[in-house]
Motif scaffolding. Sequence first.
Motif, PDB file in Angstrom:
ATOM      1  N   GLN A   1       0.839  -1.198   0.000  1.00 17.77           N
ATOM      2  CA  GLN A   1       0.000   0.000   0.000  1.00 17.77           C
ATOM      3  C   GLN A   1       0.866   1.236   0.000  1.00 17.77           C
ATOM      4  O   GLN A   1       1.791   1.352   0.809  1.00 17.77           O
ATOM      5  CB  GLN A   1      -0.871   0.013   1.241  1.00 17.77           C
ATOM      6  N   VAL A   2       0.587   2.135  -0.918  1.00 15.75           N
ATOM      7  CA  VAL A   2       1.332   3.379  -1.008  1.00 15.75           C
ATOM      8  C   VAL A   2       0.365   4.486  -0.603  1.00 15.75           C
ATOM      9  O   VAL A   2      -0.724   4.600  -1.171  1.00 15.75           O
ATOM     10  CB  VAL A   2       1.841   3.578  -2.456  1.00 15.75           C
ATOM     11  N   ASN A   3       0.725   5.248   0.437  1.00 16.85           N
ATOM     12  CA  ASN A   3      -0.178   6.279   0.948  1.00 16.85           C
ATOM     13  C   ASN A   3       0.465   7.653   0.880  1.00 16.85           C
ATOM     14  O   ASN A   3       1.526   7.856   1.474  1.00 16.85           O
ATOM     15  CB  ASN A   3      -0.520   6.028   2.420  1.00 16.85           C
ATOM     16  N   ALA A   4      -0.164   8.566   0.199  1.00 10.24           N
ATOM     17  CA  ALA A   4       0.244   9.986   0.172  1.00 10.24           C
ATOM     18  C   ALA A   4       1.743  10.158  -0.039  1.00 10.24           C
ATOM     19  O   ALA A   4       2.357  11.066   0.512  1.00 10.24           O
ATOM     20  CB  ALA A   4      -0.179  10.675   1.473  1.00 10.24           C
ATOM     21  N   LEU A   5       2.333   9.280  -0.823  1.00  9.93           N
ATOM     22  CA  LEU A   5       3.787   9.319  -1.031  1.00  9.93           C
ATOM     23  C   LEU A   5       4.155  10.521  -1.916  1.00  9.93           C
ATOM     24  O   LEU A   5       3.482  10.804  -2.905  1.00  9.93           O
ATOM     25  CB  LEU A   5       4.241   8.017  -1.698  1.00  9.93           C
ATOM     26  N   GLY A   6       5.239  11.189  -1.547  1.00  9.81           N
ATOM     27  CA  GLY A   6       5.660  12.336  -2.360  1.00  9.81           C
ATOM     28  C   GLY A   6       7.128  12.634  -2.165  1.00  9.81           C
ATOM     29  O   GLY A   6       7.728  12.276  -1.152  1.00  9.81           O
ATOM     30  N   ARG A   7       7.699  13.253  -3.180  1.00 11.08           N
ATOM     31  CA  ARG A   7       9.076  13.704  -3.093  1.00 11.08           C
ATOM     32  C   ARG A   7       9.130  15.040  -3.817  1.00 11.08           C
ATOM     33  O   ARG A   7       8.706  15.138  -4.980  1.00 11.08           O
ATOM     34  CB  ARG A   7      10.005  12.690  -3.755  1.00 11.08           C
ATOM     35  N   ARG A   8       9.624  16.040  -3.097  1.00  9.69           N
ATOM     36  CA  ARG A   8       9.579  17.406  -3.614  1.00  9.69           C
ATOM     37  C   ARG A   8      10.175  17.499  -5.025  1.00  9.69           C
ATOM     38  O   ARG A   8      11.220  16.941  -5.305  1.00  9.69           O
ATOM     39  CB  ARG A   8      10.336  18.342  -2.661  1.00  9.69           C
TER      40      ARG A   8
ATOM     41  N   SER B   1       6.678  12.906 -16.033  1.00  9.56           N
ATOM     42  CA  SER B   1       5.433  12.925 -15.268  1.00  9.56           C
ATOM     43  C   SER B   1       5.629  12.364 -13.863  1.00  9.56           C
ATOM     44  O   SER B   1       4.715  12.349 -13.064  1.00  9.56           O
ATOM     45  CB  SER B   1       4.339  12.164 -16.006  1.00  9.56           C
ATOM     46  N   GLY B   2       6.815  11.877 -13.562  1.00  5.96           N
ATOM     47  CA  GLY B   2       7.104  11.420 -12.206  1.00  5.96           C
ATOM     48  C   GLY B   2       7.097   9.912 -12.047  1.00  5.96           C
ATOM     49  O   GLY B   2       7.233   9.400 -10.940  1.00  5.96           O
ATOM     50  N   ARG B   3       6.978   9.182 -13.169  1.00  2.65           N
ATOM     51  CA  ARG B   3       6.881   7.722 -13.087  1.00  2.65           C
ATOM     52  C   ARG B   3       8.126   7.099 -12.479  1.00  2.65           C
ATOM     53  O   ARG B   3       8.060   6.277 -11.569  1.00  2.65           O
ATOM     54  CB  ARG B   3       6.672   7.133 -14.493  1.00  2.65           C
ATOM     55  N   THR B   4       9.297   7.500 -13.013  1.00  2.59           N
ATOM     56  CA  THR B   4      10.552   6.937 -12.520  1.00  2.59           C
ATOM     57  C   THR B   4      10.769   7.287 -11.050  1.00  2.59           C
ATOM     58  O   THR B   4      11.153   6.436 -10.248  1.00  2.59           O
ATOM     59  CB  THR B   4      11.731   7.462 -13.371  1.00  2.59           C
ATOM     60  N   SER B   5      10.484   8.539 -10.679  1.00  2.00           N
ATOM     61  CA  SER B   5      10.688   8.965  -9.287  1.00  2.00           C
ATOM     62  C   SER B   5       9.816   8.158  -8.343  1.00  2.00           C
ATOM     63  O   SER B   5      10.237   7.806  -7.241  1.00  2.00           O
ATOM     64  CB  SER B   5      10.363  10.451  -9.131  1.00  2.00           C
TER      65      SER B   5
ATOM     66  N   PRO C   1      11.433   9.398   0.113  1.00  2.00           N
ATOM     67  CA  PRO C   1      10.317  10.318  -0.062  1.00  2.00           C
ATOM     68  C   PRO C   1      10.251  11.335   1.075  1.00  2.00           C
ATOM     69  O   PRO C   1      10.768  11.076   2.161  1.00  2.00           O
ATOM     70  CB  PRO C   1       9.096   9.394  -0.044  1.00  2.00           C
ATOM     71  N   ASP C   2       9.632  12.492   0.823  1.00  2.00           N
ATOM     72  CA  ASP C   2       9.465  13.514   1.868  1.00  2.00           C
ATOM     73  C   ASP C   2       8.200  13.252   2.675  1.00  2.00           C
ATOM     74  O   ASP C   2       8.113  13.610   3.832  1.00  2.00           O
ATOM     75  CB  ASP C   2       9.329  14.916   1.251  1.00  2.00           C
ATOM     76  N   THR C   3       7.196  12.699   2.005  1.00  2.00           N
ATOM     77  CA  THR C   3       5.923  12.501   2.693  1.00  2.00           C
ATOM     78  C   THR C   3       5.401  11.101   2.389  1.00  2.00           C
ATOM     79  O   THR C   3       5.804  10.484   1.415  1.00  2.00           O
ATOM     80  CB  THR C   3       4.856  13.489   2.167  1.00  2.00           C
TER      81      THR C   3
END
Length: 496
Positions: free
Chosen positions: A262-269, A293-297, A308-310
């Motif tokens: 499960q991936v939740n609210a994952l983000g990287r600035r 579009s951010g696929r690789t990140s 990830p930051d968040t």
Amino acid sequence: MPVTLELEHIAKMFPGTTALDGVSVRWEGGKIHALIGRNGAGKSTLVNILTGALAPTRGTIRLNGLPIVFRSPADARKAGIAAVHQELSLIPELSVAENIFLGRLPRRNGMIPCRVDWHRTNEQAEALLSRLQVRIDHTARAGSLPVAQQQLVEIAKAMADDPSVLLLDEPTSALAKQETDHVFSLLRVLAQRGVLLMYITHRLQEIARIADTVTALRDGTFVPTIPVAEASPETIVSMMFGQNIRFSRVVDHPASGIPILQVNALGRRGAFQDAAFTLYAGEILGVAGLLGSGRTSLLRAIAGADTPDTGTVVLDGTVLSVFSPEAMKQHGIVLTPENRKEEGLVQSLSVRANMCLASLERTAVHGMTTRLRERSVVAKIIRELDIAVPDPEAAVSSLSGGNQQKVVLGKWLNTRPRVMLFDEPTRGIDLKAKLQIFQLINRLSAQGIASIVVSSELEELMDICHRILVMKAGRITGTLDPTQSTLDELFGRCMQ
Ligand SMILES: Nc1ncnc2c1ncn2[C@@H]1O[C@H](COP(=O)(O)OP(=O)(O)OP(=O)(O)O)[C@@H](O)[C@H]1O
Ligand SMILES: [Mg+2]
């Protein structure tokens, strides 16, 4: 008179391999000549011979009717033959202008003759780019450019000496369809100016769009050249393989419905935000989107390659707190990266060493692993993935691009993964190998191993996925069921 390039009975043997076995062909300037062939057919070897990097074992090359012998790449450049090689070769820390003139930067006259003339370097780079109608800032750091623009810089670099022959080895393999258009318009400009272009690709649908003639390499020899107008997709495939290969939806069973990741609210600035989804055991989940579009990140964060930051990543109900490739591998999450040369393999090591590197504990007894134990594991993977390698002790760098990719997959299979992340797994892979890789992902899925597949070739995602996420500007903007939608819909959703 258009420039002509003729090969007569060109052969190249490597220890244990005959890469080319008496190849003869004649190409003319002002045209784009597609060269196709399965992985290991000898395409890149031919480029290396024509650019003086390798000497042919026998045979003659004629340029404008005259036989030529190259002792070095510099010789070939002088004769007017330039190439864009299979893997990007720009130095990321240098500017576009420095990259273009690397190794031959204009010098200043005067007291200290070896000083670089920066003024001229920049001026000439700017002039070259504008002559080629490429709009890229020549002072930009090469590494800061998107891949498509880097590819255009590679072509500009090859064109710096105004060659009459330009060889392009899979220049679009890292590009999405829209970015490919930029490269194609540049190639058309060059052809109009009389340049002889040879274009290698595994994306067979490109041939009708760009090429004038098609030639295939099969078993080291050429299948006779035909005009593109006569080359139906079926003809092209049978030219390459000696048989037709039909492609249809590969995945043949539903996903399990048991959540695994499960991936939740994952983000990287600066890369992607708010990614949330559930992956089920045995599910093959696609991620579609444009370049950037951010696929690789997203994949890199899940694999622990970036932190990830968040947000959180939860595997079987346990929140994973350490983001490192090592920690994620222990949990069974592994990534096949987009760039196999730099991130997927250790080029100087053998095929065997590369395949065992990620799972030394599996072949070790009392902390020691032996070549013998490794060999039996490796032999099994080589068979299973149908990797063309004369000897597992061969350096992985001596394998053709497609076979190198299979080694990366083999390396991870050895670790008994639970979730496999694939970033452009079929980049530079021939149709047959592609089918083999998809069948493998399908088999793994039947065993409960889940996969996330990023691909710029949307057709592929339609063939292999249970479900496709669409990403745009760093966000997941929707989900699509490939059995209920069309390719056009998916394309539209990515572009919206
Ligand atoms: N330096 C080398 N030493 C030994 N074998 C080599 C070397 N370079 C290439 N080969 C072998 O020659 C054959 C042709 O390789 P080549 O890279 O030309 O294939 P290719 O058609 O470009 O394949 P791909 O589509 O995968 O890029 C392969 O079997 C490869 O392993
Ligand atoms: Mg190649």
